[in-house]
Design a protein around this motif. Structure first.
Motif, mmCIF file in Angstrom:
data_model
loop_
_atom_site.group_PDB
_atom_site.id
_atom_site.type_symbol
_atom_site.label_atom_id
_atom_site.label_comp_id
_atom_site.label_asym_id
_atom_site.label_seq_id
_atom_site.Cartn_x
_atom_site.Cartn_y
_atom_site.Cartn_z
ATOM 1 N N LYS A 1 2.367 2.232 -4.946
ATOM 2 C CA LYS A 1 3.693 1.883 -4.423
ATOM 3 C C LYS A 1 4.196 2.944 -3.447
ATOM 4 O O LYS A 1 4.759 2.622 -2.394
ATOM 5 N N ILE A 2 3.982 4.204 -3.813
ATOM 6 C CA ILE A 2 4.416 5.309 -2.947
ATOM 7 C C ILE A 2 3.649 5.284 -1.627
ATOM 8 O O ILE A 2 4.235 5.455 -0.542
ATOM 9 N N LYS A 3 2.347 5.054 -1.704
ATOM 10 C CA LYS A 3 1.535 4.991 -0.484
ATOM 11 C C LYS A 3 2.013 3.863 0.428
ATOM 12 O O LYS A 3 2.110 4.042 1.652
ATOM 13 N N LEU A 4 2.340 2.725 -0.155
ATOM 14 C CA LEU A 4 2.847 1.613 0.651
ATOM 15 C C LEU A 4 4.184 1.959 1.292
ATOM 16 O O LEU A 4 4.438 1.597 2.450
ATOM 17 N N CYS A 5 5.040 2.659 0.558
ATOM 18 C CA CYS A 5 6.313 3.102 1.144
ATOM 19 C C CYS A 5 6.069 3.997 2.354
ATOM 20 O O CYS A 5 6.752 3.877 3.384
ATOM 21 N N GLU A 6 5.095 4.877 2.235
ATOM 22 C CA GLU A 6 4.782 5.804 3.332
ATOM 23 C C GLU A 6 4.236 5.046 4.542
ATOM 24 O O GLU A 6 4.609 5.331 5.691
ATOM 25 N N ILE A 7 3.355 4.069 4.294
ATOM 26 C CA ILE A 7 2.800 3.263 5.380
ATOM 27 C C ILE A 7 3.900 2.468 6.074
ATOM 28 O O ILE A 7 3.980 2.436 7.319
ATOM 29 N N CYS A 8 4.755 1.841 5.306
ATOM 30 C CA CYS A 8 5.826 1.024 5.886
ATOM 31 C C CYS A 8 6.808 1.871 6.681
ATOM 32 O O CYS A 8 7.320 1.435 7.718
ATOM 33 N N THR A 9 7.057 3.081 6.198
ATOM 34 C CA THR A 9 7.930 4.002 6.931
ATOM 35 C C THR A 9 7.307 4.376 8.265
ATOM 36 O O THR A 9 7.966 4.349 9.316
ATOM 37 N N ALA A 10 6.018 4.705 8.241
ATOM 38 C CA ALA A 10 5.321 5.094 9.471
ATOM 39 C C ALA A 10 5.286 3.961 10.491
ATOM 40 O O ALA A 10 5.362 4.202 11.704
ATOM 41 N N LEU A 11 5.183 2.723 9.996
ATOM 42 C CA LEU A 11 5.084 1.563 10.893
ATOM 43 C C LEU A 11 6.442 1.030 11.346
ATOM 44 O O LEU A 11 6.508 0.170 12.217
#
Length: 241
Positions: free
Chosen positions: A143-153
């Motif tokens: 979940k944290i990794k997805l949050c980081e990806i979505c933030t970057a995108l």
């Protein structure tokens, strides 16, 4: 005295019309209900997106739909095509499901490219994207990794669930997502928020949107507590959120 206005809570709600058994009459009645209660958006099955856009014209309710829903396993090319069709049909906000299988496989390059494809189409047209994680199948690190990806995108929202998995939004997940998504990324709760008190509780966590099918009950209660007149809308709706 309430610390919220009617608009504060009404504009948190994405009225969900995604249950595959809803008839066209059900969908149209649901759209009318959403207009009457002046919610944030109607999230409708993709095939009815164009008609939904037409019905919402002149209101402050945005048309929205889903991409790769509900399992997320479509190819990236198909998700991109779905996004292009949604935009062409007037969609303002696209709720896309990540490739859950690839998340569980830790294929993060694929996951990022998959999300990016939809965001690219949406942002090129000035539209917004909510990225659905389906948290019931994931661990906290994922979940944290997805949050980081979505933030970057540059996704506009991270979203807990489709409403069709084995679980919905939990307070722990919402707090985790709010903590790890960027300041410019909002959080949407979906699944399990079924009354006004539950809506107000997730609002306190920092949630700005909530997928809901019990819109009339939730906002009817809000109007009652705020001393506003009831809204008389007869509509059949059982979206499954």
């Amino acid at each position: 005295m309430a610390d919220y206005t009617y608009q504060d809570v009404a504009k948190m709600i994405d009225h969900s019309l995604l249950n595959p058994t809803l008839s066209v009459a059900d969908l149209e009645a649901g759209i009318e209900l959403a207009i009457a209660y002046d919610v944030a958006s109607v999230c409708i099955m993709p095939y009815h997106m164009k008609r939904c856009t037409e019905m919402l014209a002149g209101s402050t309710v945005k048309p929205s739909t889903t991409i790769g829903f509900p399992h997320g396993g479509n190819t990236t090319a198909i998700k991109r095509a779905e996004a292009e069709q949604a935009v062409a049909d007037g969609c303002q906000e696209l709720d896309m499901v990540v490739n859950i299988s690839k998340v569980l496989s830790s294929d993060w390059d694929y996951v990022q490219a998959d999300i990016a494809a939809v965001i690219e189409v949406a942002h090129a047209a000035g539209r917004k994207v909510k990225v659905i994680f389906e948290n019931c199948y994931l661990n906290d690190d994922q979940k944290i990794k997805l949050c980081e990806i979505c933030t970057a995108l540059g996704a506009e929202w991270v979203k807990t669930s489709t409403g069709y998995g084995t679980g919905g939004a939990t307070h722990d997940d919402l707090k985790l997502m709010r903590k790890h998504a960027g300041d410019d990324v909002q959080v949407k709760a979906a699944g399990g928020v079924r009354d006004l008190d539950a809506l107000l509780a997730v609002r306190e966590i920092g949630v700005t949107r909530c997928g809901a099918s019990r819109t009339a009950e939730m906002l009817g209660e809000a109007r009652k507590r705020l001393g506003l007149p009831a809204i008389d809308v007869t509509a059949t709706n059982s979206s499954g959120y």
